[in-house]
Motif scaffolding. Structure first.
Motif, mmCIF file in Angstrom:
data_model
loop_
_atom_site.group_PDB
_atom_site.id
_atom_site.type_symbol
_atom_site.label_atom_id
_atom_site.label_comp_id
_atom_site.label_asym_id
_atom_site.label_seq_id
_atom_site.Cartn_x
_atom_site.Cartn_y
_atom_site.Cartn_z
ATOM 1 N N TRP A 75 59.056 39.163 111.720
ATOM 2 C CA TRP A 75 58.156 38.296 112.473
ATOM 3 C C TRP A 75 56.810 38.150 111.757
ATOM 4 O O TRP A 75 56.290 37.039 111.588
ATOM 5 C CB TRP A 75 57.943 38.858 113.878
ATOM 6 N N GLY A 76 56.235 39.270 111.319
ATOM 7 C CA GLY A 76 54.965 39.225 110.597
ATOM 8 C C GLY A 76 55.076 38.426 109.309
ATOM 9 O O GLY A 76 54.173 37.664 108.949
ATOM 10 N N SER A 77 56.206 38.561 108.601
ATOM 11 C CA SER A 77 56.416 37.813 107.359
ATOM 12 C C SER A 77 56.516 36.318 107.632
ATOM 13 O O SER A 77 55.989 35.495 106.872
ATOM 14 C CB SER A 77 57.692 38.304 106.662
ATOM 15 N N ALA A 78 57.205 35.956 108.719
ATOM 16 C CA ALA A 78 57.326 34.541 109.085
ATOM 17 C C ALA A 78 55.966 33.958 109.430
ATOM 18 O O ALA A 78 55.661 32.805 109.097
ATOM 19 C CB ALA A 78 58.284 34.391 110.258
ATOM 20 N N LEU A 79 55.123 34.733 110.081
ATOM 21 C CA LEU A 79 53.767 34.284 110.396
ATOM 22 C C LEU A 79 52.956 34.062 109.122
ATOM 23 O O LEU A 79 52.218 33.078 109.001
ATOM 24 C CB LEU A 79 53.064 35.297 111.297
ATOM 25 N N LYS A 108 57.945 33.124 99.476
ATOM 26 C CA LYS A 108 58.341 34.530 99.379
ATOM 27 C C LYS A 108 58.308 35.217 100.743
ATOM 28 O O LYS A 108 59.156 36.075 101.040
ATOM 29 C CB LYS A 108 57.457 35.273 98.387
ATOM 30 N N TYR A 109 57.364 34.827 101.597
ATOM 31 C CA TYR A 109 57.291 35.407 102.938
ATOM 32 C C TYR A 109 58.456 34.905 103.795
ATOM 33 O O TYR A 109 59.062 35.668 104.559
ATOM 34 C CB TYR A 109 55.962 35.043 103.606
ATOM 35 N N LYS A 169 65.883 37.085 105.329
ATOM 36 C CA LYS A 169 66.826 38.132 104.929
ATOM 37 C C LYS A 169 67.035 39.141 106.057
ATOM 38 O O LYS A 169 68.158 39.547 106.354
ATOM 39 C CB LYS A 169 66.303 38.836 103.668
ATOM 40 N N ILE A 170 65.941 39.522 106.703
ATOM 41 C CA ILE A 170 66.048 40.458 107.832
ATOM 42 C C ILE A 170 66.684 39.770 109.034
ATOM 43 O O ILE A 170 67.547 40.340 109.709
ATOM 44 C CB ILE A 170 64.656 41.009 108.204
ATOM 45 N N ALA A 171 66.272 38.536 109.306
ATOM 46 C CA ALA A 171 66.794 37.796 110.457
ATOM 47 C C ALA A 171 68.309 37.585 110.347
ATOM 48 O O ALA A 171 69.043 37.681 111.345
ATOM 49 C CB ALA A 171 66.086 36.459 110.591
#
Length: 297
Positions: free
Chosen positions: A101-105, A115-116, A122-124
């Motif tokens: 979630w933080g990376s998507a933000l 890259k984010y 990948k996690i999702a």
């Protein structure tokens, strides 16, 4: 709260991110071994409570969005960089949902968004594949754990998807705007060239060919609708009677007009004619400077 998170980030070590601090602002590094998950994230250890650093990363991005303070986005990026050094299990563990979630933000507010976004996807992707046919995400765990994590993962997947979709739409809009701007610039240049070319082909003055005659030497144009000689000097601005005037002034009436009445009529005609506006050609003839104004338009 944002300033406190920055202090934790400033004090993190290369392979350890400590999660607790005492009232004196010192990191707590002494703890029971079986409680380590609540005190530190160690980059080389698998399946840790990665959500403990995912939450502050997301919070800093949200705070940046609310305040415009770049230091909060920088703080979130530093947490992300630490996540990238963590054990590969960060991509395949149910406790990584808030990191995604933080990376998507971050993807939605950073120049290097790709890259984010890839990290979050990948996690999702892993989390989606955890779901069973009956809807749970951790069916192999105890019911309490399964219910808790199913609710959490469902919520965070929705948030991740929303942020990634927003990022994708923003990127598409930016790309389209850039393309339109480039096309407009190219078309504008082409159109400008065409206009300039057309300007070269235009005559020097309206209704003339070649260079205009010198002031005072112009040939007097015939009055509209007539082929007669121009009027005597001093009367050149007076246009000849129009067809409408001739139609309303029968010849038989002229014959009946006496000499005195003729002078009165002539005076009236002169007044009417002088009140009418002069034509563009006549203005050119009377005022030599008028040509420059017309050419410049």
């Amino acid at each position: 709260c944002g300033e406190l998170v920055k202090k934790f980030v400033e004090k993190m070590e290369e392979d350890k991110f400590y999660l607790r601090m005492n009232n004196d602002g010192e990191l707590i590094k002494i703890y029971e071994a079986d409680s380590a998950d609540f005190y530190v994230i160690q980059a080389d250890q698998p399946q840790q409570a990665f959500f403990m650093i995912g939450y502050p990363m997301a919070f800093c991005v949200k705070l940046y969005a609310a305040t415009g303070d770049e230091s909060y986005r920088t703080c979130a990026e530093q947490i992300f960089q630490f996540c990238k050094t963590c054990h590969d299990s960060i991509y395949a563990f149910s406790y990584s949902h808030k990191v995604a979630w933080g990376s998507a933000l971050l993807a939605s507010c950073s120049v290097d968004s790709q890259k984010y976004a890839e990290f979050a996807r990948k996690i999702a992707d892993y989390l989606v594949n955890l779901q069973s046919a009956r809807g749970g995400f951790l069916d192999s765990s105890e019911d309490l754990e399964n219910f808790d994590q199913t609710a959490e993962i469902a919520v965070w997947l929705r948030e991740i998807e929303s942020e990634l979709r927003f990022n994708q739409a923003t990127a598409a809009a930016t790309s389209s705007a850039t393309t339109d701007t480039t096309a407009t610039g190219q078309n504008g240049s082409a159109e400008t060239g065409a206009t300039e070319g057309g300007t070269d082909a235009e005559p020097a003055a309206p209704g003339t060919e070649g260079e205009p005659p010198a002031p005072g030497t112009e040939a007097e144009p015939p009055a509209p609708g007539t082929e007669t000689d121009p009027p005597a000097p001093g009367t050149e601005i007076l246009p000849a009677a129009t067809a409408d005037t001739e139609a309303t002034w029968p010849e038989e009436k002229e014959a009946e007009v006496s000499a005195g009445e003729g002078e009165e009529v002539a005076e009236q005609e002169s007044t009417v004619v002088e009140s009418e506006p002069i034509t563009e050609q006549e203005q050119v003839l009377v005022e030599g400077s008028g040509e420059a104004a017309i050419l410049g338009e």
